[in-house]
Scaffold this motif. Structure first.
Motif, PDB file in Angstrom:
ATOM      1  N   ASP A 133     -15.687 169.673  10.556  1.00 31.79           N
ATOM      2  CA  ASP A 133     -14.303 170.020  10.895  1.00 31.79           C
ATOM      3  C   ASP A 133     -14.192 171.467  11.381  1.00 31.79           C
ATOM      4  OD1 ASP A 133     -13.277 168.130   8.035  1.00 31.79           O
ATOM      5  OD2 ASP A 133     -13.165 167.514  10.133  1.00 31.79           O
ATOM      6  N   THR A 134     -15.260 172.211  11.310  1.00 29.17           N
ATOM      7  CA  THR A 134     -15.257 173.596  11.758  1.00 29.17           C
ATOM      8  C   THR A 134     -14.933 173.675  13.242  1.00 29.17           C
ATOM      9  OG1 THR A 134     -16.826 174.316  10.069  1.00 29.17           O
ATOM     10  CG2 THR A 134     -16.665 175.663  12.069  1.00 29.17           C
ATOM     11  N   ALA A 135     -13.883 174.412  13.580  1.00 29.14           N
ATOM     12  CA  ALA A 135     -13.435 174.526  14.975  1.00 29.14           C
ATOM     13  C   ALA A 135     -12.256 175.485  15.039  1.00 29.14           C
ATOM     14  CB  ALA A 135     -13.030 173.165  15.525  1.00 29.14           C
ATOM     15  N   ASN A 136     -11.883 175.787  16.252  1.00 31.72           N
ATOM     16  CA  ASN A 136     -10.628 176.489  16.497  1.00 31.72           C
ATOM     17  C   ASN A 136      -9.562 175.412  16.710  1.00 31.72           C
ATOM     18  OD1 ASN A 136      -9.053 178.731  16.761  1.00 31.72           O
ATOM     19  ND2 ASN A 136      -9.725 179.250  18.822  1.00 31.72           N
ATOM     20  N   TYR A 137      -8.492 175.480  15.935  1.00 29.30           N
ATOM     21  CA  TYR A 137      -7.456 174.458  15.966  1.00 29.30           C
ATOM     22  C   TYR A 137      -6.240 174.953  16.748  1.00 29.30           C
ATOM     23  CZ  TYR A 137      -9.885 171.494  12.636  1.00 29.30           C
ATOM     24  OH  TYR A 137     -10.803 170.669  12.030  1.00 29.30           O
ATOM     25  N   HIS A 163       2.656 172.816  26.504  1.00 31.45           N
ATOM     26  CA  HIS A 163       2.581 174.148  25.899  1.00 31.45           C
ATOM     27  C   HIS A 163       1.496 174.151  24.836  1.00 31.45           C
ATOM     28  CE1 HIS A 163       6.440 175.153  27.781  1.00 31.45           C
ATOM     29  NE2 HIS A 163       6.885 173.997  27.336  1.00 31.45           N
ATOM     30  N   TRP A 164       0.779 175.256  24.763  1.00 30.94           N
ATOM     31  CA  TRP A 164      -0.328 175.384  23.824  1.00 30.94           C
ATOM     32  C   TRP A 164      -0.226 176.692  23.050  1.00 30.94           C
ATOM     33  CZ3 TRP A 164      -4.205 171.747  23.102  1.00 30.94           C
ATOM     34  CH2 TRP A 164      -4.201 170.675  23.992  1.00 30.94           C
ATOM     35  N   GLY A 165      -0.607 176.635  21.792  1.00 29.98           N
ATOM     36  CA  GLY A 165      -0.709 177.837  20.989  1.00 29.98           C
ATOM     37  C   GLY A 165      -2.054 178.488  21.187  1.00 29.98           C
ATOM     38  N   GLN A 166      -2.250 179.587  20.489  1.00 28.75           N
ATOM     39  CA  GLN A 166      -3.458 180.396  20.696  1.00 28.75           C
ATOM     40  C   GLN A 166      -4.632 179.960  19.839  1.00 28.75           C
ATOM     41  OE1 GLN A 166      -1.305 181.041  18.487  1.00 28.75           O
ATOM     42  NE2 GLN A 166      -2.346 181.995  16.766  1.00 28.75           N
ATOM     43  N   GLY A 167      -4.420 179.117  18.871  1.00 29.13           N
ATOM     44  CA  GLY A 167      -5.508 178.629  18.052  1.00 29.13           C
ATOM     45  C   GLY A 167      -5.675 179.405  16.766  1.00 29.13           C
ATOM     46  N   THR A 168      -6.166 178.707  15.752  1.00 28.70           N
ATOM     47  CA  THR A 168      -6.499 179.327  14.480  1.00 28.70           C
ATOM     48  C   THR A 168      -7.835 178.753  14.019  1.00 28.70           C
ATOM     49  OG1 THR A 168      -5.677 179.804  12.245  1.00 28.70           O
ATOM     50  CG2 THR A 168      -5.164 177.631  13.130  1.00 28.70           C
ATOM     51  N   GLN A 169      -8.720 179.622  13.556  1.00 28.00           N
ATOM     52  CA  GLN A 169     -10.086 179.220  13.246  1.00 28.00           C
ATOM     53  C   GLN A 169     -10.189 178.611  11.858  1.00 28.00           C
ATOM     54  OE1 GLN A 169     -12.866 179.252  15.226  1.00 28.00           O
ATOM     55  NE2 GLN A 169     -14.039 178.336  13.546  1.00 28.00           N
ATOM     56  N   VAL A 170     -10.860 177.480  11.786  1.00 29.18           N
ATOM     57  CA  VAL A 170     -11.171 176.838  10.513  1.00 29.18           C
ATOM     58  C   VAL A 170     -12.690 176.751  10.398  1.00 29.18           C
ATOM     59  CG1 VAL A 170     -11.065 174.679   9.210  1.00 29.18           C
ATOM     60  CG2 VAL A 170      -9.040 175.513  10.422  1.00 29.18           C
ATOM     61  N   THR A 171     -13.223 177.263   9.306  1.00 29.42           N
ATOM     62  CA  THR A 171     -14.663 177.225   9.066  1.00 29.42           C
ATOM     63  C   THR A 171     -14.919 176.571   7.720  1.00 29.42           C
ATOM     64  OG1 THR A 171     -14.979 179.257  10.339  1.00 29.42           O
ATOM     65  CG2 THR A 171     -16.771 178.577   8.885  1.00 29.42           C
ATOM     66  N   VAL A 172     -15.716 175.509   7.734  1.00 30.82           N
ATOM     67  CA  VAL A 172     -16.033 174.775   6.513  1.00 30.82           C
ATOM     68  C   VAL A 172     -17.524 174.900   6.257  1.00 30.82           C
ATOM     69  CG1 VAL A 172     -15.866 172.582   5.292  1.00 30.82           C
ATOM     70  CG2 VAL A 172     -14.174 173.163   7.048  1.00 30.82           C
ATOM     71  N   SER A 173     -17.869 175.439   5.119  1.00 32.49           N
ATOM     72  CA  SER A 173     -19.277 175.630   4.780  1.00 32.49           C
ATOM     73  C   SER A 173     -19.740 174.540   3.819  1.00 32.49           C
ATOM     74  CB  SER A 173     -19.489 177.009   4.166  1.00 32.49           C
ATOM     75  OG  SER A 173     -18.678 177.160   3.010  1.00 32.49           O
ATOM     76  N   SER A 174     -21.010 174.216   3.930  1.00 27.76           N
ATOM     77  CA  SER A 174     -21.562 173.143   3.086  1.00 27.76           C
ATOM     78  C   SER A 174     -22.064 173.681   1.758  1.00 27.76           C
ATOM     79  CB  SER A 174     -22.697 172.442   3.822  1.00 27.76           C
ATOM     80  OG  SER A 174     -23.679 173.387   4.172  1.00 27.76           O
ATOM     81  N   MET A 218      12.791 167.670  21.293  1.00 26.71           N
ATOM     82  CA  MET A 218      12.503 166.890  22.492  1.00 26.71           C
ATOM     83  C   MET A 218      10.996 166.843  22.782  1.00 26.71           C
ATOM     84  SD  MET A 218      15.602 167.790  25.123  1.00 26.71           S
ATOM     85  CE  MET A 218      15.000 166.583  26.307  1.00 26.71           C
ATOM     86  N   TYR A 219      10.231 167.511  21.934  1.00 22.16           N
ATOM     87  CA  TYR A 219       8.781 167.593  22.146  1.00 22.16           C
ATOM     88  C   TYR A 219       8.022 166.837  21.069  1.00 22.16           C
ATOM     89  CZ  TYR A 219       9.684 171.397  25.433  1.00 22.16           C
ATOM     90  OH  TYR A 219      10.118 172.148  26.487  1.00 22.16           O
ATOM     91  N   GLY A 220       7.087 165.982  21.511  1.00 24.56           N
ATOM     92  CA  GLY A 220       6.082 165.507  20.592  1.00 24.56           C
ATOM     93  C   GLY A 220       5.098 166.636  20.363  1.00 24.56           C
ATOM     94  N   MET A 221       4.505 166.663  19.191  1.00 24.01           N
ATOM     95  CA  MET A 221       3.603 167.754  18.840  1.00 24.01           C
ATOM     96  C   MET A 221       2.228 167.217  18.501  1.00 24.01           C
ATOM     97  SD  MET A 221       5.461 170.412  19.242  1.00 24.01           S
ATOM     98  CE  MET A 221       4.379 171.653  18.531  1.00 24.01           C
ATOM     99  N   GLY A 222       1.233 167.987  18.847  1.00 18.33           N
ATOM    100  CA  GLY A 222      -0.130 167.561  18.577  1.00 18.33           C
ATOM    101  C   GLY A 222      -0.987 168.708  18.087  1.00 18.33           C
ATOM    102  N   TRP A 223      -2.075 168.348  17.434  1.00 14.11           N
ATOM    103  CA  TRP A 223      -3.114 169.294  17.049  1.00 14.11           C
ATOM    104  C   TRP A 223      -4.419 168.858  17.722  1.00 14.11           C
ATOM    105  CZ3 TRP A 223      -2.588 173.805  14.411  1.00 14.11           C
ATOM    106  CH2 TRP A 223      -1.417 173.998  13.679  1.00 14.11           C
ATOM    107  N   PHE A 224      -5.102 169.820  18.260  1.00 19.81           N
ATOM    108  CA  PHE A 224      -6.403 169.608  18.864  1.00 19.81           C
ATOM    109  C   PHE A 224      -7.362 170.644  18.279  1.00 19.81           C
ATOM    110  CE2 PHE A 224      -5.425 166.656  22.341  1.00 19.81           C
ATOM    111  CZ  PHE A 224      -4.041 166.704  22.315  1.00 19.81           C
ATOM    112  N   ARG A 225      -8.644 170.421  18.467  1.00 20.29           N
ATOM    113  CA  ARG A 225      -9.614 171.400  17.996  1.00 20.29           C
ATOM    114  C   ARG A 225     -10.769 171.507  18.984  1.00 20.29           C
ATOM    115  NH1 ARG A 225     -11.891 168.070  12.675  1.00 20.29           N
ATOM    116  NH2 ARG A 225     -13.102 166.488  13.835  1.00 20.29           N
ATOM    117  N   GLN A 226     -11.415 172.641  18.941  1.00 22.05           N
ATOM    118  CA  GLN A 226     -12.557 172.866  19.819  1.00 22.05           C
ATOM    119  C   GLN A 226     -13.606 173.661  19.071  1.00 22.05           C
ATOM    120  OE1 GLN A 226     -11.642 174.705  23.599  1.00 22.05           O
ATOM    121  NE2 GLN A 226     -13.512 173.895  24.509  1.00 22.05           N
ATOM    122  N   ALA A 227     -14.776 173.078  18.960  1.00 21.84           N
ATOM    123  CA  ALA A 227     -15.908 173.751  18.337  1.00 21.84           C
ATOM    124  C   ALA A 227     -16.741 174.419  19.425  1.00 21.84           C
ATOM    125  CB  ALA A 227     -16.742 172.744  17.565  1.00 21.84           C
TER     126      ALA A 227
END
Length: 126
Positions: free
Chosen positions: A93-97, A115-126, A34-43
């Protein structure tokens, strides 16, 4: 709220990661489908931004322009999970997702999500 995100990590530019979000039925007053789901990120120092969303039955998806063609969102209503496949990753794209759930809708607006999850960190190095 039991939305558990996982799969983050550190990769080099051009690499791939797969994020997963598991929803605990115990914390939801309605069935997962019954829920649509989304992903967000915050740097650091930036506002939370929309990444991708998927409708309740997977018939519809939407993506931020910045990730279109590189990221894919998918859900499994039997397993109560939603995934974000991320390819061709860039340093920006580096952020907490975060994964989020919206009752009876899906949206690019964070205010639609209950409802929100706690986030998972993504780090992309050049």
């Amino acid at each position: 709220v039991q939305l558990q995100a996982s799969g983050g990590g550190s990769v080099q530019a051009g690499g791939s990661l797969r994020l997963s979000c598991a929803a605990s039925g115990r914390a939801f007053s309605n069935p997962f489908n019954m829920y649509g789901m989304g992903w967000f990120r915050q740097a650091p120092g930036k506002e939370r931004e929309f990444v991708a969303a998927i409708s309740r039955d997977s018939a519809n998806t939407m993506y931020a322009d910045s990730v279109k063609g590189r990221f894919t969102i998918a859900r499994d209503n039997e397993q109560n999970t939603v995934a974000l496949e991320m390819n061709s990753l860039k340093p920006e794209d580096t952020a907490n997702y975060y994964c989020a759930a919206a009752l009876l809708t899906y949206s690019s607006s964070p205010t639609s999500y209950d409802h929100w999850g706690q986030g998972t960190q993504v780090t992309v190095s050049s």
